[in-house]
Design an enzyme around this catalytic site. Structure first.
Site, mmCIF file in Angstrom:
data_model
loop_
_atom_site.group_PDB
_atom_site.id
_atom_site.type_symbol
_atom_site.label_atom_id
_atom_site.label_comp_id
_atom_site.label_asym_id
_atom_site.label_seq_id
_atom_site.Cartn_x
_atom_site.Cartn_y
_atom_site.Cartn_z
ATOM 1 N N ASP A 73 -3.666 -8.688 5.604
ATOM 2 C CA ASP A 73 -3.697 -10.106 5.957
ATOM 3 C C ASP A 73 -4.149 -10.313 7.398
ATOM 4 O OD1 ASP A 73 -2.797 -10.941 3.498
ATOM 5 O OD2 ASP A 73 -0.699 -11.127 4.106
ATOM 6 N N ARG A 208 4.824 -10.380 1.413
ATOM 7 C CA ARG A 208 5.129 -11.814 1.529
ATOM 8 C C ARG A 208 5.908 -12.313 0.317
ATOM 9 N NH1 ARG A 208 0.171 -14.769 1.535
ATOM 10 N NH2 ARG A 208 -0.953 -12.890 0.931
#
Length: 287
Positions: A73, A208
């Site tokens: 990310d 996440r």
């Protein structure tokens, strides 16, 4: 021999050395930089050093074949494995292997991206949650588990990333839950509302989503504040990784030579029976 001639000879030698590279090495990807941007910056630095900075982007990509072994990310930092030359064909094996992360989460807050870059979608109390409560919950997320990927991710629908479709305002349904593996999950620290986790997981896993699910399991909510990939394959933050000030032809050459025996010693990947085609190792974009 004039200085100009000497520089030309050195440039040709550097270019020949660069184009002969084949193998795997690892670089540090900084927070705020996409995996694609880090790769493009690395390629540009190496080509410039070799005296080939004026090529078009298409020619640069074709001349110097380079890819990364798993998207990280843009809000995350850490180990990004790079394949160069024929080494790009070795990247797929790293996707199914284990990776290690350190994640800092925040209780009582949820966002649409499941991390600090998104919009807050929910806030809930968390005062009653103890360290013991959190440690007990972690046991439920260890081993082979089912996980729903976040909507803001690199998975695709009709050839486009879900995150791209969401940003365009299109209605996007979450992908079905899929089997993923968590080899170890430990609580490093707990200072409410913040907690730090060490995670070792298999391919196709989203930290996440893990943190978001932990918040729900605690009858509250949670989001990721910081995420760092600390290990992938034999590459770790502590050693065998090139920081940006070391992105030179000589340093890459040394790293390729040093890492070759490490790759041969690395035990077989802990593979999972799951679809990994959606997470392409050599994708030139990021989540």
């Amino acid at each position: 021999m004039s200085g100009t001639v000497v520089e030309a000879v050195r440039g040709k030698a550097a270019a020949a050395q660069l184009l002969s590279f084949s193998g795997l090495f690892a670089v540090y990807k900084a927070k705020g930089c996409t995996s694609a941007a880090a790769l493009n910056r690395l390629r540009a630095k190496l080509l410039a050093e070799a005296g080939m900075p004026k090529l078009s982007r298409r020619k640069k990509n074709k001349m110097l074949k380079i890819g990364h072994g798993g998207i990280l990310d843009s809000s995350a930092a850490g180990v990004l494995v790079v394949g160069i030359g024929k080494g790009t064909k070795m990247l797929s094996s790293l996707l199914a292997g284990s990776k290690k992360y350190t994640a800092v989460g925040e209780l009582g807050k949820a966002t649409d991206t499941f991390d600090s870059t998104g919009k807050v979608t929910e806030e809930k109390p968390y005062d009653w949650i103890t360290k013991e409560d959190l440690e007990n919950v972690l046991q439920k997320f260890t081993g082979s588990i089912m996980q729903v990927p976040p909507i803001y991710c690199a998975l695709k629908r009709d050839g486009q990333r879900l995150s791209t479709l969401v940003k365009k305002g299109e209605v996007v349904e979450a992908k079905p839950a899929r089997q993923v593996m968590v080899y170890s999950l430990t609580l490093r620290s707990f200072k409410p509302p913040f907690f730090t986790l060490d995670v070792e997981c298999g391919g196709g896993f989203y930290v996440r989503s893990l943190v978001n699910d932990i918040g729900k399991e605690l009858s509250s909510c949670a989001t990721v504040l910081e995420l760092t990939r600390t290990k992938q394959g034999p590459f770790t933050l502590e050693e065998h990784i090139l920081y940006e000030d070391k992105w030179t032809i000589d340093e890459v050459a040394r790293s390729l030579e040093c890492c070759m025996p490490l790759l041969q010693e690395e035990p077989p990947c802990k593979k999972l029976k799951m679809e990994l085609s959606e997470e392409c190792a050599m994708n030139s974009e990021d989540k």
